[in-house]
Design an enzyme around this catalytic site. Structure first.
Site, short mmCIF file in Angstrom:
data_model
loop_
_atom_site.label_atom_id
_atom_site.label_comp_id
_atom_site.label_asym_id
_atom_site.label_seq_id
_atom_site.Cartn_x
_atom_site.Cartn_y
_atom_site.Cartn_z
CB VAL A 89 -1.20 0.00 1.09
CG1 VAL A 89 -1.90 1.34 0.88
CG2 VAL A 89 -1.90 -1.67 0.90
CD GLU A 90 2.96 3.97 3.93
OE1 GLU A 90 3.12 5.05 3.24
OE2 GLU A 90 2.78 3.57 4.77
CB SER A 91 5.96 1.77 -1.90
OG SER A 91 6.98 0.54 -1.57
#
Length: 238
Positions: A89-91
């Protein structure tokens, strides 16, 4: 006539003793039908248990970092699939990713946050995963093992979660982030769906011993002095 009656009486009382007495026969009771084995009985479709969902396979990008993630997860007693969910989800597994607010690398860490856990080379995958896993571990302890609160704090800052009484802040971006990570985590675990977020009364989370933050103190407070905000503000996304 007298002779006829006498003959009948003689036949009645003088019949041979060996004559069989009349027999009374009971009508046999109806026999029950043979039992049918349980396995042969038809099962209603509604009564059949749902088959367990198969875990979602890791992408090729995730497989590339799987050994590193397994290692750091073991060091911090975290489920590696939780770290995979956060990284996705972050990167989306891009170690070079940088947000508009300066969050860096696989786990999109602010430099000040990573420094609390002794890491500065945030473009290096191992250093980034070490700092991110240490931060998640710290947050899980800070919020009494509540994964939803730990993820909300990872996104918006632990200060924001504390300000709302140890509840998920009412930020649309933060709530969406928590849902996405938990849904991806549930998929990787082969679960039907993630547990719904609790919007009810806030949970008072007992504090447990924290890990050392690299001897640098609470850098979040230091950051607020100069920026007036949280190093993980909702706007600090890609």
């Amino acid at each position: 006539m007298k002779l006829l009656c006498s003959g009948l009486l003689w036949l009645l009382f003088c019949a041979p003793a060996s004559a069989e007495a009349l027999q009374w026969y009971a009508v046999p009771a109806e026999t029950a039908p043979p039992a049918v084995p349980a396995a042969a009985l038809p099962v209603s479709p509604a009564a059949r248990p749902e088959p367990a969902a198969a875990p979602k396979p890791l992408s090729s990008s995730a497989q590339r970092y799987r050994p590193l993630i397994d290692d750091v997860a073991r060091q911090h007693a975290l489920d590696p699939m939780l770290i995979h969910a956060v990284v996705q989800v972050e990167s989306a597994y891009r170690p070079e990713a940088v947000s508009g607010k300066g969050a860096v690398g696989l786990m999109q860490l602010m430099p000040a946050t990573a420094a609390r856990f002794g890491q500065t080379a945030l473009y290096d995958p191992r250093a980034n995963l070490q700092a991110g896993a240490a931060y998640l571990d710290w947050l899980m302890n800070r919020f009494g093992g509540r994964m939803d609160l730990a993820l909300a704090a990872y996104n918006a800052g632990e200060g924001a979660v504390a300000r709302y009484g140890n509840a998920i802040p009412p930020y649309a971006e933060t709530r969406d982030y928590v849902r996405k990570v938990m849904a991806h985590y549930a998929g990787l675990k082969g679960e039907a769906d993630a547990a719904p977020m609790a919007d009810a009364a806030p949970v008072s989370a007992p504090r447990r011993p924290r890990r050392a933050a690299g001897g640098l103190g609470d850098m979040e407070q230091f950051w607020r002095l100069f920026t007036g905000g949280s190093p993980r503000s909702p706007a600090a996304r890609l």
